[in-house]
Design a protein around this motif. Structure first.
Motif, PDB file in Angstrom:
ATOM      1  N   LYS A  75       0.451  -0.961   0.234  1.00  0.00           N
ATOM      2  CA  LYS A  75      -0.036  -0.083   0.073  1.00  0.00           C
ATOM      3  C   LYS A  75       0.775   1.077  -0.167  1.00  0.00           C
ATOM      4  O   LYS A  75       0.488   2.502  -1.178  1.00  0.00           O
ATOM      5  CB  LYS A  75      -0.710  -0.035   0.914  1.00  0.00           C
ATOM      6  CG  LYS A  75      -2.105   0.904   1.345  1.00  0.00           C
ATOM      7  CD  LYS A  75      -2.768   1.217   0.278  1.00  0.00           C
ATOM      8  CE  LYS A  75      -3.935   2.206   0.037  1.00  0.00           C
ATOM      9  NZ  LYS A  75      -5.045   1.577   0.062  1.00  0.00           N
ATOM     10  N   PRO A  76       1.868   1.955   0.802  1.00  0.00           N
ATOM     11  CA  PRO A  76       2.869   2.729   0.911  1.00  0.00           C
ATOM     12  C   PRO A  76       2.965   3.208  -0.284  1.00  0.00           C
ATOM     13  O   PRO A  76       3.444   4.209  -1.562  1.00  0.00           O
ATOM     14  CB  PRO A  76       3.970   2.270   1.517  1.00  0.00           C
ATOM     15  CG  PRO A  76       3.607   1.766   2.539  1.00  0.00           C
ATOM     16  CD  PRO A  76       2.052  -0.210   1.946  1.00  0.00           C
ATOM     17  N   ALA A  77       3.877   1.782  -1.488  1.00  0.00           N
ATOM     18  CA  ALA A  77       3.955   1.999  -2.660  1.00  0.00           C
ATOM     19  C   ALA A  77       3.003   2.915  -3.730  1.00  0.00           C
ATOM     20  O   ALA A  77       3.156   3.440  -4.593  1.00  0.00           O
ATOM     21  CB  ALA A  77       5.127   1.103  -3.347  1.00  0.00           C
ATOM     22  N   VAL A  78       1.699   2.217  -3.617  1.00  0.00           N
ATOM     23  CA  VAL A  78       0.574   2.563  -3.770  1.00  0.00           C
ATOM     24  C   VAL A  78       0.026   3.501  -3.953  1.00  0.00           C
ATOM     25  O   VAL A  78       0.090   4.771  -4.423  1.00  0.00           O
ATOM     26  CB  VAL A  78      -0.608   1.399  -4.712  1.00  0.00           C
ATOM     27  CG1 VAL A  78      -1.780   2.318  -4.596  1.00  0.00           C
ATOM     28  CG2 VAL A  78      -0.671   0.222  -4.519  1.00  0.00           C
ATOM     29  N   ARG A  79       0.381   4.316  -2.817  1.00  0.00           N
ATOM     30  CA  ARG A  79      -0.359   5.972  -2.831  1.00  0.00           C
ATOM     31  C   ARG A  79       1.368   6.211  -2.884  1.00  0.00           C
ATOM     32  O   ARG A  79       1.375   7.802  -3.855  1.00  0.00           O
ATOM     33  CB  ARG A  79       0.093   6.494  -0.587  1.00  0.00           C
ATOM     34  CG  ARG A  79      -1.403   5.794  -0.519  1.00  0.00           C
ATOM     35  CD  ARG A  79      -1.819   5.914   0.825  1.00  0.00           C
ATOM     36  NE  ARG A  79      -2.737   5.960   1.384  1.00  0.00           N
ATOM     37  CZ  ARG A  79      -3.554   6.197   1.365  1.00  0.00           C
ATOM     38  NH1 ARG A  79      -3.998   7.153   0.811  1.00  0.00           N
ATOM     39  NH2 ARG A  79      -5.069   5.179   1.958  1.00  0.00           N
ATOM     40  N   ARG A  80       2.706   6.196  -2.792  1.00  0.00           N
ATOM     41  CA  ARG A  80       3.696   7.172  -3.317  1.00  0.00           C
ATOM     42  C   ARG A  80       3.536   7.043  -5.323  1.00  0.00           C
ATOM     43  O   ARG A  80       3.518   7.987  -5.686  1.00  0.00           O
ATOM     44  CB  ARG A  80       5.561   6.485  -3.115  1.00  0.00           C
ATOM     45  CG  ARG A  80       5.139   6.448  -2.011  1.00  0.00           C
ATOM     46  CD  ARG A  80       7.161   6.087  -1.530  1.00  0.00           C
ATOM     47  NE  ARG A  80       7.036   4.798  -1.882  1.00  0.00           N
ATOM     48  CZ  ARG A  80       7.405   4.137  -1.388  1.00  0.00           C
ATOM     49  NH1 ARG A  80       6.811   3.704   0.175  1.00  0.00           N
ATOM     50  NH2 ARG A  80       7.161   2.570  -1.533  1.00  0.00           N
ATOM     51  N   GLU A  81       3.177   5.735  -5.990  1.00  0.00           N
ATOM     52  CA  GLU A  81       2.638   6.035  -7.268  1.00  0.00           C
ATOM     53  C   GLU A  81       1.598   6.509  -7.580  1.00  0.00           C
ATOM     54  O   GLU A  81       1.826   7.842  -8.241  1.00  0.00           O
ATOM     55  CB  GLU A  81       2.429   4.354  -8.024  1.00  0.00           C
ATOM     56  CG  GLU A  81       2.282   3.776  -9.399  1.00  0.00           C
ATOM     57  CD  GLU A  81       1.893   2.706  -9.911  1.00  0.00           C
ATOM     58  OE1 GLU A  81       1.787   3.055 -10.569  1.00  0.00           O
ATOM     59  OE2 GLU A  81       2.411   1.901  -8.879  1.00  0.00           O
ATOM     60  N   ALA A  82       0.687   6.603  -7.355  1.00  0.00           N
ATOM     61  CA  ALA A  82      -0.288   7.439  -7.191  1.00  0.00           C
ATOM     62  C   ALA A  82      -0.048   9.101  -7.291  1.00  0.00           C
ATOM     63  O   ALA A  82      -0.212  10.290  -7.825  1.00  0.00           O
ATOM     64  CB  ALA A  82      -1.334   7.741  -6.161  1.00  0.00           C
ATOM     65  N   GLU A  83       0.490   9.785  -6.504  1.00  0.00           N
ATOM     66  CA  GLU A  83       1.367  10.719  -5.854  1.00  0.00           C
ATOM     67  C   GLU A  83       1.919  11.814  -6.751  1.00  0.00           C
ATOM     68  O   GLU A  83       1.907  12.058  -7.744  1.00  0.00           O
ATOM     69  CB  GLU A  83       1.940  11.185  -4.725  1.00  0.00           C
ATOM     70  CG  GLU A  83       2.694  12.470  -4.335  1.00  0.00           C
ATOM     71  CD  GLU A  83       2.994  12.397  -3.161  1.00  0.00           C
ATOM     72  OE1 GLU A  83       3.781  13.561  -2.684  1.00  0.00           O
ATOM     73  OE2 GLU A  83       4.029  11.474  -2.270  1.00  0.00           O
ATOM     74  N   ALA A  84       3.271  10.319  -7.188  1.00  0.00           N
ATOM     75  CA  ALA A  84       4.156  10.589  -8.685  1.00  0.00           C
ATOM     76  C   ALA A  84       3.114  10.505  -9.958  1.00  0.00           C
ATOM     77  O   ALA A  84       3.696  11.053 -10.989  1.00  0.00           O
ATOM     78  CB  ALA A  84       4.871   9.388  -8.893  1.00  0.00           C
ATOM     79  N   ARG A  85       2.352  10.070 -10.376  1.00  0.00           N
ATOM     80  CA  ARG A  85       0.878  10.191 -11.641  1.00  0.00           C
ATOM     81  C   ARG A  85       0.430  11.619 -10.904  1.00  0.00           C
ATOM     82  O   ARG A  85      -0.386  11.504 -12.292  1.00  0.00           O
ATOM     83  CB  ARG A  85      -0.310   8.798 -11.763  1.00  0.00           C
ATOM     84  CG  ARG A  85       1.179   7.931 -12.315  1.00  0.00           C
ATOM     85  CD  ARG A  85       0.090   6.623 -11.785  1.00  0.00           C
ATOM     86  NE  ARG A  85       0.181   5.247 -11.994  1.00  0.00           N
ATOM     87  CZ  ARG A  85       0.943   4.563 -13.609  1.00  0.00           C
ATOM     88  NH1 ARG A  85       0.906   5.987 -14.602  1.00  0.00           N
ATOM     89  NH2 ARG A  85       1.528   4.195 -13.679  1.00  0.00           N
ATOM     90  N   GLY A  86       0.616  11.924 -10.571  1.00  0.00           N
ATOM     91  CA  GLY A  86      -0.852  13.516 -10.115  1.00  0.00           C
ATOM     92  C   GLY A  86      -2.088  13.273  -9.599  1.00  0.00           C
ATOM     93  O   GLY A  86      -2.798  14.116  -9.825  1.00  0.00           O
ATOM     94  N   LEU A  87      -2.589  11.890  -8.944  1.00  0.00           N
ATOM     95  CA  LEU A  87      -4.110  11.997  -8.681  1.00  0.00           C
ATOM     96  C   LEU A  87      -4.122  12.454  -6.937  1.00  0.00           C
ATOM     97  O   LEU A  87      -2.957  12.028  -6.157  1.00  0.00           O
ATOM     98  CB  LEU A  87      -3.833  10.240  -8.833  1.00  0.00           C
ATOM     99  CG  LEU A  87      -3.851   9.298  -9.969  1.00  0.00           C
ATOM    100  CD1 LEU A  87      -3.521   7.914 -10.143  1.00  0.00           C
ATOM    101  CD2 LEU A  87      -5.096   9.690 -11.553  1.00  0.00           C
ATOM    102  N   LEU A  88      -4.764  13.026  -7.121  1.00  0.00           N
ATOM    103  CA  LEU A  88      -5.415  13.639  -5.363  1.00  0.00           C
ATOM    104  C   LEU A  88      -5.646  12.454  -5.249  1.00  0.00           C
ATOM    105  O   LEU A  88      -6.416  13.834  -3.531  1.00  0.00           O
ATOM    106  CB  LEU A  88      -6.368  14.505  -6.184  1.00  0.00           C
ATOM    107  CG  LEU A  88      -6.004  15.944  -7.650  1.00  0.00           C
ATOM    108  CD1 LEU A  88      -7.488  16.557  -7.459  1.00  0.00           C
ATOM    109  CD2 LEU A  88      -4.696  16.604  -7.120  1.00  0.00           C
TER     110      LEU A  88
END
Length: 367
Positions: free
Chosen positions: A174-187
């Motif tokens: 899950k932490p990696a998913v949140r980091r990826e979402a942030e990197a993709r610009g997902l709010l």
């Protein structure tokens, strides 16, 4: 492949949709409108069922660059999930509505519509892994992140459903998913996870059931009886307010002789009797299951493990199957197991299938 990405409005489904597109699939985002009146379900940005969630899903689809639609499945959801939830509690059982939603909505109603529209698969943000076995069948395995693993609530999926499913997050924590979402610009990168039942707005299951069941409840009250002494130690306003293993909120008028807490051991919805007793009497070593659902070939026997709650531990078990009956001998006894819950059967990390718990046998009690 043409893929429908089921987008709840949370971070997991958004990243799953983005990964599906990045893998080269032709992806269309779909948000499921499950509430006839969104204001009557949970409010706030919690990841399911609200207007805010629909808007979050739409914004995520825009960032990913995929078409987005809302599919109204509120009537089907109410009939197959909400009504089932009420009926099960009224009968003294403890259902898992998320598991039922996966079985009846996300991988039945949604998948059926997707296939009819020419799509090949449905992708979700569930944490589980799919592999092709040596026999050519699609196997479902636990996620790499066992703390987030959701294979338990997917244990109702059959082979045909698994062949048309995608779980892009199964190899990630899950932490990696949140980091990826942030990197993709997902709010939605920092959006809180959803934990409560989506259609119970304030998390008060007993209060919600009391309001919704009304005259449908088999009784409106009864006695709470101590299993050790046979003494009536309290009263209640409806058996639907209890579940096996419950300790808090019993409001017992007579304390136990040993001063220790008492737990709900049995619920009898017709007479309205709730039986309580010491914790050691919660332990069971045999579970009888019905309505099995198999992810692949129907087994005769499994020497593996079972999981009896969505966030529960695995128990070593010997499982035997005869038609629609599943007998589970627990080598590691379990506590607080309630009829209506699901027993999901594993062979290592692979999900073999599941059954609905019909009855249990306490440790030390003969067949």
């Amino acid at each position: 492949m043409r893929v429908v990405a089921a987008m709840s409005g949370g971070v997991d489904s958004a990243v799953a949709a983005a990964r599906a597109k990045e893998a080269g699939h032709d992806v269309t985002g779909v948000h499921l409108a499950l509430s006839r009146n969104p204001a009557s379900y949970r409010s706030g940005a919690r990841g399911c069922c609200t207007i805010e969630d629909s808007n979050d899903a739409r914004r995520a689809a825009d960032v990913i660059g995929i078409p987005f639609y809302v599919w109204d499945l509120s009537d089907r959801f109410h009939e197959d999930v909400v009504e089932d939830f009420m009926d099960e509690y009224a009968a003294g059982r403890t259902p898992n509505p998320c598991l039922r939603c996966n079985e009846k909505i996300k991988f039945a109603a949604v998948l059926d519509r997707a296939l009819a529209l020419g799509f090949d698969a449905v992708a979700t943000g569930h944490y589980a892994q799919l592999r092709t076995g040596a026999d050519g069948l699609i196997e479902m395995h636990r996620a790499v992140d066992h703390g987030k693993d959701q294979s338990y609530v997917l244990g109702v999926l059959d082979q045909d459903q698994l062949r048309h499913s995608m779980f892009p997050l199964g190899d990630t924590d899950k932490p990696a998913v949140r980091r990826e979402a942030e990197a993709r610009g997902l709010l939605v990168a920092d959006k809180p996870d959803s934990h409560d039942i989506c259609f119970v707005a304030d998390g008060d299951n007993a209060g919600w059931l009391r309001e919704k069941l009304g005259d449908r409840a088999p009784n409106h009250g009864g006695d709470i009886v101590d299993a050790t002494t046979g003494e009536t130690v309290g009263s209640h306003t409806g058996t639907y307010g209890f579940t096996i293993g419950q300790r808090r909120g019993l409001r017992l008028g007579v304390p136990a002789a040993d001063g220790k807490p008492r737990f709900v051991l049995d619920i009898e919805p017709v007479s309205g009797t709730v039986t309580v007793g010491p914790r050691e009497r919660l332990a069971v070593d045999h579970v009888a299951g019905t309505r099995p659902r198999w992810c692949g070939t129907v087994p005769e026997r499994v020497d593996g493990t079972v999981q009896l709650r969505a966030h529960g531990r695995e128990h070593r078990a010997v499982v035997t199957v005869e038609g629609d009956r599943v007998a589970i001998e627990l080598l590691d006894p379990a506590e607080g197991i309630a009829p209506g819950q699901a027993a999901v059967i594993y062979d290592g990390t692979r999900v073999v299938g599941s059954a609905t718990i019909a009855a249990t046998r306490p440790v030390g009690v003969g067949r």
